[in-house]
Design a protein around this motif. Sequence first.
Motif, PDB file in Angstrom:
ATOM      1  N   GLY A  59      58.720  49.207 -38.537  1.00 30.95           N
ATOM      2  CA  GLY A  59      59.616  47.842 -38.323  1.00 30.95           C
ATOM      3  C   GLY A  59      59.344  46.851 -39.250  1.00 30.95           C
ATOM      4  O   GLY A  59      60.121  46.237 -39.351  1.00 30.95           O
ATOM      5  N   SER A  60      58.222  46.625 -39.227  1.00 30.77           N
ATOM      6  CA  SER A  60      57.609  45.715 -40.264  1.00 30.77           C
ATOM      7  C   SER A  60      58.370  45.931 -41.614  1.00 30.77           C
ATOM      8  O   SER A  60      58.656  44.646 -42.186  1.00 30.77           O
ATOM      9  CB  SER A  60      56.029  45.449 -40.330  1.00 30.77           C
ATOM     10  OG  SER A  60      55.651  45.427 -39.254  1.00 30.77           O
ATOM     11  N   ASP A 173      66.013  40.989 -35.672  1.00 27.94           N
ATOM     12  CA  ASP A 173      64.727  41.791 -35.424  1.00 27.94           C
ATOM     13  C   ASP A 173      64.841  42.461 -34.152  1.00 27.94           C
ATOM     14  O   ASP A 173      64.758  41.964 -33.068  1.00 27.94           O
ATOM     15  CB  ASP A 173      63.768  40.880 -35.174  1.00 27.94           C
ATOM     16  CG  ASP A 173      62.104  41.708 -35.071  1.00 27.94           C
ATOM     17  OD1 ASP A 173      62.346  42.708 -34.444  1.00 27.94           O
ATOM     18  OD2 ASP A 173      61.113  40.999 -35.375  1.00 27.94           O
ATOM     19  N   GLN A 176      62.286  45.590 -30.382  1.00 25.28           N
ATOM     20  CA  GLN A 176      62.139  45.794 -29.128  1.00 25.28           C
ATOM     21  C   GLN A 176      63.360  46.326 -28.299  1.00 25.28           C
ATOM     22  O   GLN A 176      63.243  46.603 -26.978  1.00 25.28           O
ATOM     23  CB  GLN A 176      61.384  44.926 -28.511  1.00 25.28           C
ATOM     24  CG  GLN A 176      60.408  44.493 -29.037  1.00 25.28           C
ATOM     25  CD  GLN A 176      59.558  43.173 -28.493  1.00 25.28           C
ATOM     26  OE1 GLN A 176      59.947  42.749 -27.326  1.00 25.28           O
ATOM     27  NE2 GLN A 176      58.420  42.606 -29.021  1.00 25.28           N
ATOM     28  N   SER A 197      62.062  49.185 -34.587  1.00 23.66           N
ATOM     29  CA  SER A 197      60.825  49.798 -34.809  1.00 23.66           C
ATOM     30  C   SER A 197      60.592  51.051 -33.976  1.00 23.66           C
ATOM     31  O   SER A 197      61.035  51.099 -32.821  1.00 23.66           O
ATOM     32  CB  SER A 197      59.474  48.782 -34.365  1.00 23.66           C
ATOM     33  OG  SER A 197      58.384  49.289 -34.133  1.00 23.66           O
ATOM     34  N   LYS A 202      57.092  51.678 -28.381  1.00 27.32           N
ATOM     35  CA  LYS A 202      58.551  51.230 -28.252  1.00 27.32           C
ATOM     36  C   LYS A 202      59.286  51.992 -27.471  1.00 27.32           C
ATOM     37  O   LYS A 202      58.969  53.250 -26.963  1.00 27.32           O
ATOM     38  CB  LYS A 202      59.220  51.031 -29.608  1.00 27.32           C
ATOM     39  CG  LYS A 202      58.549  50.005 -30.485  1.00 27.32           C
ATOM     40  CD  LYS A 202      58.637  48.475 -30.014  1.00 27.32           C
ATOM     41  CE  LYS A 202      58.339  47.466 -30.914  1.00 27.32           C
ATOM     42  NZ  LYS A 202      56.966  47.130 -30.988  1.00 27.32           N
TER      43      LYS A 202
HETATM   44  C1  LIG Z   1      59.487  41.856 -32.281  1.00 28.19           C
HETATM   45  C2  LIG Z   1      58.773  42.824 -33.477  1.00 28.19           C
HETATM   46  N1  LIG Z   1      59.019  42.736 -34.499  1.00 28.19           N
HETATM   47  C3  LIG Z   1      58.665  43.604 -35.538  1.00 28.19           C
HETATM   48  C4  LIG Z   1      57.804  44.640 -35.010  1.00 28.19           C
HETATM   49  C5  LIG Z   1      57.099  45.512 -36.007  1.00 28.19           C
HETATM   50  O1  LIG Z   1      57.151  46.564 -35.989  1.00 28.19           O
HETATM   51  P1  LIG Z   1      56.311  47.976 -36.368  1.00 28.19           P
HETATM   52  O2  LIG Z   1      55.171  47.712 -35.444  1.00 28.19           O
HETATM   53  O3  LIG Z   1      56.798  49.173 -36.464  1.00 28.19           O
HETATM   54  O4  LIG Z   1      55.594  47.659 -37.953  1.00 28.19           O
HETATM   55  C6  LIG Z   1      57.744  44.871 -33.681  1.00 28.19           C
HETATM   56  C7  LIG Z   1      56.526  45.872 -33.033  1.00 28.19           C
HETATM   57  O5  LIG Z   1      55.376  46.226 -33.421  1.00 28.19           O
HETATM   58  C8  LIG Z   1      58.093  43.813 -32.679  1.00 28.19           C
HETATM   59  O6  LIG Z   1      57.766  43.793 -31.425  1.00 28.19           O
END
Ligand SMILES: Cc1ncc(COP(=O)(O)O)c(C=O)c1O
Length: 390
Positions: A59-60, A173, A176, A197, A202
């Motif tokens: 997700g990042s 974003d 979630q 993500s 999740k």
């Molecule tokens: C609101 C939010 N944004 C971004 C992310 C980033 O996702 P990831 O952990 O898959 O990189 C997450 C989850 O970890 C999140 O809860």
Amino acid sequence: MISFLDLAADFSEVEADARARIDAVLARQQFVLGPQTAELEKRMRERTGALAALACSSGSDALYLALAALGIGAGDAVVVPAFTFFASAGAVVRTGAEPVFCDVDTRGFMAGGAQFEAAIEREFGSRHGAELRHRRSGARLRALMPVHLYGQAAAMTEIVGVAGARGLAVIEDAAQAIGADVDGRSVGRWGNVGCFSFYPTKNLGGAGDGGMLLTDDGAVAARLARLRVHGASVTDPYLHEEVGINARMGEMQAAVLNAKLGRLDAWTERRRDVAARYMARLEPLSRAGALLLPHCATASQHVWHQFTVRIAERRDQVVSRMEAGGVAARVFYPRPLHLQPCFSALGYRDGDLPECEKAAAQVLCLPIYPSLGDDDVDRVCESLAAALAV
Ligand SMILES: Cc1ncc(COP(=O)(O)O)c(C=O)c1O
């Protein structure tokens, strides 16, 4: 003991399919961006109605790629709520742009049109039509990043209106909130790009990191597809007209996600049942003023990634007492982003974003997952009531 999550129970429902898919990956020996990934992308397109769905490494990285594909980088600014997971703002910084933090509302813990508007006026002035430059840094405002926190869709109609009036992009974003919608339109399809993500905890979680991008813009989709493979041309993998990153999805992840995706809607329904039971069981505590229940605009807007109550005082002691009594509870998130040490150069102070600060001090997330039984919900409620009564 009532755990905060039970991933094994979810997995047991799809284990046979997941193992068969993983075997197929092993037999084929194509480990990134293969048929499992293509199937996941196709199913996400079909579920959401998006023109393009691109699977990626997390997700990042999805957030980073979305910003980069919209040409956001050094000299630019993006408004982000300060009450969210770190990655929302971290992605902005990774592009070279500057995060500008906005407050959230009291009931939903999210930024809506009013909060984005207030941040724009406070930090950029409110000139319509002209380029908006940050009062301190001079960075040019380019985009808003609504966060669908705890699984609840943000007020997208309002937010898209605020962005549209100022020629700003919107990057959602939706990490979630897979499965949530506003007026029948999936989260992730309201802005220019939506980011999801598949982190294991999740609502749809893989066996490691993973993410997904949605867009209805063909040119942006093409750029995202390049940027996730170091900027390489799709037809000539050794031709780079720009620099991207390695953000490919692994086939093992896609295999597990494909196996789970068929259960997602049923799992979401069970989360909604659990949430409804919490609402009913905790209503007396809410009426007595001991806590605030979460707000939910319409059923389809919330997929209940978290069930989050607000406790005015001694929240951390309540968590400890519940833990001591065998019930796991968590705090997402205990520190708002504008007060994180890594952002101190941005100049925010205690008191600048009061609702974010209050949320960080008061939120308490209760266990919520598909295999949580009605009796478990009742035990959590009893444990919370007992912890509040001390
Ligand atoms: C609101 C939010 N944004 C971004 C992310 C980033 O996702 P990831 O952990 O898959 O990189 C997450 C989850 O970890 C999140 O809860």
